[in-house]
Structures are given as structure tokens and as C-alpha cells.
Design a protein around this motif. Structure first.
Motif, mmCIF file in Angstrom:
data_model
loop_
_atom_site.group_PDB
_atom_site.id
_atom_site.type_symbol
_atom_site.label_atom_id
_atom_site.label_comp_id
_atom_site.label_asym_id
_atom_site.label_seq_id
_atom_site.Cartn_x
_atom_site.Cartn_y
_atom_site.Cartn_z
ATOM 1 N N UNK A 264 0.854 -1.177 0.000
ATOM 2 C CA UNK A 264 0.000 0.000 0.000
ATOM 3 C C UNK A 264 0.890 1.227 0.000
ATOM 4 N N UNK A 265 1.511 1.519 1.123
ATOM 5 C CA UNK A 265 2.432 2.654 1.185
ATOM 6 C C UNK A 265 3.830 2.227 0.716
ATOM 7 N N UNK A 266 4.733 3.190 0.633
ATOM 8 C CA UNK A 266 6.101 2.940 0.138
ATOM 9 C C UNK A 266 6.079 2.322 -1.254
ATOM 10 N N UNK A 267 5.190 2.832 -2.088
ATOM 11 C CA UNK A 267 5.014 2.236 -3.409
ATOM 12 C C UNK A 267 6.269 2.369 -4.268
ATOM 13 N N UNK A 268 6.894 3.546 -4.283
ATOM 14 C CA UNK A 268 8.072 3.735 -5.136
ATOM 15 C C UNK A 268 9.215 2.840 -4.690
ATOM 16 N N UNK A 269 9.418 2.732 -3.394
ATOM 17 C CA UNK A 269 10.497 1.882 -2.883
ATOM 18 C C UNK A 269 10.248 0.417 -3.257
ATOM 19 N N UNK A 270 9.002 -0.047 -3.107
ATOM 20 C CA UNK A 270 8.690 -1.429 -3.462
ATOM 21 C C UNK A 270 8.873 -1.676 -4.947
ATOM 22 N N UNK A 271 8.468 -0.740 -5.767
ATOM 23 C CA UNK A 271 8.617 -0.904 -7.211
ATOM 24 C C UNK A 271 10.092 -0.916 -7.614
ATOM 25 N N UNK A 272 10.900 -0.042 -7.008
ATOM 26 C CA UNK A 272 12.331 -0.035 -7.301
ATOM 27 C C UNK A 272 12.975 -1.351 -6.882
ATOM 28 N N UNK A 273 12.606 -1.831 -5.712
ATOM 29 C CA UNK A 273 13.175 -3.095 -5.246
ATOM 30 C C UNK A 273 12.763 -4.254 -6.149
ATOM 31 N N UNK A 274 11.515 -4.254 -6.584
ATOM 32 C CA UNK A 274 11.066 -5.318 -7.488
ATOM 33 C C UNK A 274 11.894 -5.314 -8.767
ATOM 34 N N UNK A 275 12.114 -4.134 -9.327
ATOM 35 C CA UNK A 275 12.889 -4.038 -10.569
ATOM 36 C C UNK A 275 14.355 -4.391 -10.361
ATOM 37 N N UNK A 276 14.846 -4.196 -9.160
ATOM 38 C CA UNK A 276 16.246 -4.551 -8.912
ATOM 39 C C UNK A 276 16.476 -6.049 -9.040
ATOM 40 N N UNK A 277 15.437 -6.848 -8.796
ATOM 41 C CA UNK A 277 15.561 -8.300 -8.899
ATOM 42 C C UNK A 277 15.262 -8.808 -10.297
ATOM 43 N N UNK A 278 14.446 -8.084 -11.050
ATOM 44 C CA UNK A 278 14.097 -8.534 -12.404
ATOM 45 C C UNK A 278 13.904 -7.299 -13.293
#
Length: 718
Positions: A264-278
Motif C-alpha cells: 500500500x504505502x512505500x510504493x516507489x520503494x517497493x517498485x524499485x526493489x522489485x525491478x532490482x531483482x528482475x
């Protein structure tokens, strides 16, 4: 499942909703044109491809088991009208295999059978032009009882759920076989079978990165086992895992299948972390939480305001992400099927250590619990229309009209069963003797499957006297009433501060000083009952927190420091066959049992009997069952709400509410929820039987309202 007039109306409306759009292709026509040669692919950064064509997924979670079947199509039509092109579907193991080896896909005689025709669910989804992201578990979390796992797993000891423990994996494999064998021919693409079905992706387990400790490795071999099982059973669709990348990185991923994100919150951080793995795969937020669920005893209804909702969704779209709204429409935790949370901070319990979920699963979602539109629905539709390149290419229906709820007339209650009357209705099979205390799950019941839901009573004959000390070692699981000679003697648990007292799950080794002033002397002994209600097994937690046995089992009960043994144990399951009425005497001495708006032939001796006239003097502290009738004159009964918050309604303290034999959920004066949703399809034209199991109080009046009350919002609009 719907009555003829209603079915005819729905078919007519279905035709009209799509009429005039023939010039635009449907989702299925667009993506299957030219023949289907491949399924969903995740090998490009900016989008998925389906059958070689770019696809951004706009999905909403759809819990068929939380929505009356007569309302499935209405809700799905509203999903597609908002611009969604898919739904996300959890499958609850505990409903589809209520007993070990007994599977129910809509043809059973269980309380939830009417909800369980899974292939038909998928057919209706496809008929409403939506694709399917399929999440079969075995564990689903979902704020559902035990995360969707069947409680009978706990009848075996030891049992290590969600692990490579062979007894667990053996049962999980059998379950997945039963599920996949029924849906494998409903995949969009299959090289070895049928094509053109709705399923485009399948999840392995659920949020497995959270099932562990810190950065210690997870049981990846278990995930690999589930992956292999799915593939062996015939799953050819895209496989994926889902977790919150900020918290658990890629701990819950296996063999480099597609990772997706929950947040829900911290959307940008979660999206950046997701992209860092794939970095070279499409972004898919499989759970964007547009609201949240509630626990009993909370002071507010958990919400997300429209401004924050908009910002988070916009961030997902800025990353060219696909999204699933968890939830787009929440529904209801019927009966005893709500989940719960274990409360813990840095590995240590936080008082009161356990928090059961409310009956409502409104979730502050774009569609309300009753399926009504909200400003979030409007905003989601606007943003999807702006973001989706196919928004003006594909056909979609007009928004279905809202049928408003009604406040049915007040009911006067004239009959009840007192505590002794309740127990007199128990069959002999619900009683057993044991030297030691046993949890629900290990009772000799239901063909060796134990007790799943309801109440358990531990009885002893004791020579009590005022001033005696009773101690319960460990914790009560979950809510206890101490009843001496039929009279409840401990304080009811009706506000947060009460959770520190005897009778609650909160205290460790809780103690009670006996006061017999309302009972009289125990000469030579008193019948002492420890009645415990299972308020819902936790659906989320660390491995050690999911040993979710219910009742008294963590330690002995002591009287003046002396352990007590040799118990009579009674099971109060409150299933529909035991609660509901029997109207017509059928052939061979059988009764025709009215439930779920149909007559089923069954044995007569399961209905409750021994009803007594209700007087004001009977409304004393302790368990009771009340019975009344609601007369509905409309040909198509409408939704309503049981009101337990109005000035004349607050004698309804805590219990469960049955409509024509079906348990529509718990109510609890502690809030935040103060009304209980009753869908119109549960009601029949004419007389409707209302049965209420009340733990503490009760009233001779019952009121309905057309306005839901979930409590004060936690996140008001800015």
C-alpha cells in the motif's frame, strides 16, 4: 442458484448491457484473434504479452466464497465496467476439502456448498469478459480462517504446515490435484489441451517470503515441490510468486519465476526493489491494498483516503505496471470463517497477542461490501481509461444499476433456548470423555477430522466454594465463559480493557476467584463448564505462530493449585443442519429441510427443539439462542443489515446470526463494525427464520437498517 424471475431479469440486463457494442471486440475476441498460439509471457519490461499482443493487466480480487452466488455476475459486470480486464481468484482449501478426502465443488451437503462450484465461477468470469489470475494456495492468507488451510491438518501431530514436512506435502498434493484437474482445461493457452479459457497465470503458494525469520533462508524446496506439482497436474500458464519486496526481497521466489509485489504505502520503494531483482520483466503489483481489514476491539474502521489511493495507483502506472486491486470488492466473512492476526513486534507478543477479524470484509474497497459504487471506483475507472491503450478499443458494459438495501420491520422475539436447552439438543456423538484437556482439532469427531469451528465445552463436577481459585495455564483459545450450574460467573469481555481479565485470550495463566453468590452452594458438587469460542484461526504469522489449535490445551486447569483431570468434552459446532428448521414431513419419516432457499430431504432429529416463551426475566447473563421470523413480502427480497448499534439494539452483545439456516457472521458490541450485512438472496418471499446465538445478553427486539456502520474511518478524506 437464482430464482426464475431474477435469473430472467439478469439475462435480459446482460443482453442490454452489451447491446450496441458489437463493433468493438471483447477481451477474448481481441486476444484470441488469428488463433491462440501462446499464453501470457513476461519477457518484456513495459508490458506482458498475451498471444503475442501487448497486455497490461488491470485486475481486481474476486473472492467467490465471500459473495452470494446470485450476486457473482453483478459484481463481475461492475469490474469489467470499470475497465478491469482480469480478476484475481483465491481458492480456499478448507472449504473445498472440509474433511480429509471429502471434496466439495458445489455438490456437497456442507454449509458452504452453494459457493463452491469453482468451474462455474470461472465460466461466469469468462462470460463477463474477464481473464483470471489463479491463486490456488494451498495457503492463501486472505484474512480467511487459518489462511484457507483445513483445521483437520492439526488433528495430526506433529504437523508443520507450509513446509517440506511430508504429511503436509502429501495432503497439499492431493488437494492441488483435485483443484487443477477441474480447471486445467480452462487455461487460455495449453500446448497439450484446450485453449481459450480464462486462466492466464497461476501463483505458487502465497507471500512465502514472510513465512520465516529475518534473512534466514526459507524452505525453498517446499516451493519447488509445489511448482512441480502444479506443472505435473497440467498447469502451463505463467507461474509467479508474490511478496512485499521492501520487506522480504526475493526470499519467497523459486527458480526465477516471475516476482510480483504486494503493498500500500512505500510504493516507489517497493517498485524499485522489485525491478532490482528482475529489471527486464514487467512490473505486476498483485496486491495493491486500496483499504484494509478490521479487527474486533479496534477503535476505527481501517480506510485509505482517495488522495492516497490516487497517488499510489498513479505511481504504479508511472512504472508501466500491471495492477490487481486487493480488494476491488471485499465481501463478507460468513459464519465462523474470519481469520485473525498474531500480534508481535520484534519477535515478542504484543498485548493482547491475538486479534480476530470482523465479519465484514468491506476493506474500504472501490465496491462496498454490498457491491455499491464509491469515489474510489470512479477514480479507478478514470485512471484505467487514461492509462490503458486498449480502453477505447475493447467493448465493455455499462455500469449495472444499484439496488438499494431496505430496513425491514422490527421483529419481536418470543422464543428462546437457555443454556441447558442448548446442550439438550447436542447429539451423543458431540460428547466424549478424556483424562486430559484436548483442543477442538483432536476431538474424536467428524470421521477423525476433529472440530473445526464454533464452541467447545469442558465439564467437571466440582465441590466449589466461594473464594476458591481457578487457574488456566497458558492462554485461552479464544473466548471463555465460566458457567456454574447453568449460570455464567465471570465478567463478559465487552471492551478492550476486559482483555486483561479472566475469560480473554490476553492473560497468560489467568486466574479467577470463585464467587457463588448468584449460584448458591455446591452441595455436594456443582456442574462447572468452561465454554470456549474459537474466534478464528490466525491466517498470517511466523511458523511458530500458526500452531492454531483452539480450546483449552496449552496447559492444565487448576483448582486451588491442583490440576484437574477426567473431563467431559462437548462440541457445539453450530452447523446449518443443526440450527435450521424443518417445515414439511416427507416420505419415510424424513423431513424436508429449508435452507439456502431450497428444500433438502434429511433426518428430522437434527433440528433444535425445546423452545421456551421469552420473558424479560429470561434475559440474564449467559449463552442463549433466540428464534424469530422475518416476513418479506417482496418477490425479490433486497439486501439489509442487522443493526446492533441503535439505542434499543445494544443488548445484543456478541454472537452469531443465522438466516434460514445460514450463518451470515458474527456480531460483537466491541466494534468497530456495528451492522451485519444480509444479502437479499439469503431471504425468501414470505417467512424467514432468524436464529441468533448470543453469548452474553440478548433482547426481545431485533432491528434492521439500510445503512451500514463499520465505525469511524481511520483515514478521512483530506
Amino acid at each position: 442458484m437464482c430464482r426464475f424471475k431474477l435469473c430472467f431479469l439478469l439475462m435480459t440486463l446482460s443482453h442490454l448491457a452489451w447491446e450496441g457494442m458489437a463493433q468493438q471486440p471483447t477481451v477474448y475476441e481481441y486476444f484470441s484473434s488469428g488463433g491462440i498460439t501462446e499464453g501470457l509471457k513476461a519477457d518484456q519490461r513495459d508490458h506482458f504479452t498475451l498471444n503475442g499482443k501487448p497486455l497490461t493487466i488491470y485486475s481486481g480480487s474476486f473472492h467467490y466464497f465471500r459473495i452470494h452466488p446470485d450476486q457473482w455476475r453483478d459484481r463481475l459486470r461492475k469490474y469489467r465496467a470499470a475497465g478491469l480486464n482480469a480478476v484475481d481468484i483465491y481458492v480456499p482449501w478448507n472449504l473445498h476439502e472440509p474433511k480429509r478426502g471429502e471434496f466439495d465443488f458445489g455438490q456437497g451437503n456442507n454449509d458452504f456448498s452453494m459457493f463452491l462450484d469453482l468451474p462455474r465461477v470461472l465460466e461466469i468470469v469468462q462470460e463477463e469478459d474477464l481473464l483470471v489470475v489463479f491463486r490456488p494456495g494451498p495457503y492463501i492468507c486472505g484474512e480467511w480462517e487459518f489462511g484457507g488451510l483445513p483445521s483437520w491438518l492439526l488433528s495430526e501431530t506433529p504437523m508443520f504446515i507450509r513446509t517440506s514436512h511430508k504429511p503436509y506435502q502429501d495432503r497439499a498434493a492431493i488437494y492441488l490435484h483435485e483443484i487443477i484437474s477441474r480447471v486445467k482445461d480452462m487455461q487460455f493457452y495449453s500446448a497439450s489441451g484446450k485453449t481459450g479459457g480464462p486462466i492466464i497465470a497461476v501463483q505458487i503458494e502465497n507471500e512465502y517470503g514472510n513465512f520465516g525469520y529475518g534473512d534466514f533462508p526459507r524452505d525453498i524446496e517446499h516451493l519447488r515441490f509445489l511448482k512441480k506439482t502444479l506443472e505435473t497436474e497440467g498447469v502451463e500458464s505463467l507461474l509467479f510468486t508474490s511478496d512485499s519486496p521492501n520487506l522480504t526481497k526475493d526470499y519467497g521466489n523459486v527458480d526465477n519465476v516471475l516476482m510480483t509485489a504486494n503493498f500500500k504505502f512505500d510504493s516507489l520503494e517497493n517498485l524499485d526493489n522489485l525491478l532490482s531483482f528482475q529489471p527486464n520483466r514487467p512490473v505486476f503489483v498483485t496486491e495493491f491494498w486500496p483499504g484494509w481489514f478490521d479487527h474486533w476491539f479496534e477503535q476505527v474502521h481501517n480506510t485509505l483516503n482517495l488522495e492516497d489511493f490516487t497517488e499510489i495507483l498513479q505511481n504504479i502506472f508511472l512504472y508501466k505496471g500491471s495492477v490487481n486491486f486487493y480488494m476491488f470488492h471485499g465481501g463478507t466473512n460468513w459464519g465462523f470463517m474470519n481469520g485473525a492476526n498474531v500480534l508481535a513486534g520484534t519477535g515478542l507478543p504484543i498485548f493482547p497477542s491475538y486479534a480476530p477479524d470482523t465479519a465484514s470484509y468491506d476493506y474500504d474497497a472501490p465496491l462496498t461490501e454490498a457491491g455499491h459504487y464509491t469515489p474510489k471506483y470512479d477514480r479507478a475507472a478514470e485512471m484505467i481509461a487514461t492509462n490503458d491503450p486498449l480502453a477505447n478499443v475493447l467493448a465493455k458494459p455499462a455500469r449495472p444499476a444499484i439496488v438499494p438495501p431496505v430496513a425491514y420491520p422490527d421483529i419481536t422475539i418470543t422464543e428462546y433456548l437457555d443454556y441447558a436447552g442448548i446442550l439438550s439438543n447436542l447429539p451423543s456423538t458431540a460428547k466424549q470423555s478424556s483424562k486430559v484437556l484436548l483442543p477442538m482439532e483432536q476431538l474424536d469427531l467428524n470421521d477423525g477430522n476433529g472440530q473445526s469451528y464454533g464452541y467447545i465445552i469442558y465439564r467437571k463436577q466440582l465441590a466449589l466454594k466461594t473464594g476458591d481459585k481457578i487457574k488456566i495455564r497458558g492462554h485461552v483459545r479464544d473466548l471463555l465463559q465460566l458457567i456454574v450450574n447453568g449460570k455464567m460467573v465471570n465478567r463478559p469481555i465487552l471492551e478492550f480493557s476486559d482483555l486483561a481479565f479472566f475469560g480473554s485470550w490476553g492473560p497468560l495463566d489467568s486466574e479467577f476467584e470463585v464467587d457463588l453468590s448468584e449460584v448458591g452452594t455446591c452441595n455436594p458438587s456443582c456442574t462447572v463448564d468452561f465454554m470456549v469460542e474459537n474466534l478464528g484461526r490466525a491466517n498470517y504469522g511466523k511458523p511458530h505462530e500458526l500452531q492454531q489449535n483452539k480450546g483449552l490445551w496449552e496447559g492444565p486447569v487448576l483448582l486451588n493449585n491442583q490440576p484437574l483431570e477426567d473431563w467431559e468434552i462437548m462440541s457445539l459446532e453450530f452447523n446449518s443442519a443443526w440450527v435450521s428448521r424443518y417445515d414439511i414431513l416427507g416420505k419415510d419419516g424424513h423431513c424436508l429441510h429449508f435452507a439456502f432457499l431450497q428444500f433438502l430431504e434429511t433426518n428430522c432429529n437434527f433440528s433444535l427443539s425445546g423452545w421456551k416463551p421469552l420473558g424479560a426475566e429470561d434475559l440474564t447473563l449467559g449463552p442463549k439462542i433466540f428464534k424469530a421470523n422475518l416476513q418479506v413480502d417482496d418477490d425479490s427480497p433486497q439486501d439489509t443489515y442487522f443493526d446492533f448499534d441503535c439505542p434499543d439494539c445494544q443488548s445484543w452483545k456478541h454472537g452469531s446470526f443465522f438466516v434460514n439456516g445460514f450463518n451470515v457472521g458474527r456480531y460483537f458490541q466491541v466494534g468497530p463494525q456495528k451492522t451485519l450485512y444480509i444479502p437479499g438472496p439469503f431471504l425468501a418471499t414470505g417467512s424467514n427464520e432468524i436464529v441468533i446465538m448470543e453469548n452474553y445478553g440478548g433482547s426481545n427486539k431485533m432491528k434492521f437498517t439500510d445503512v451500514p456502520n463499520y465505525g469511524s474511518p481511520s483515514s478521512p478524506q483530506k
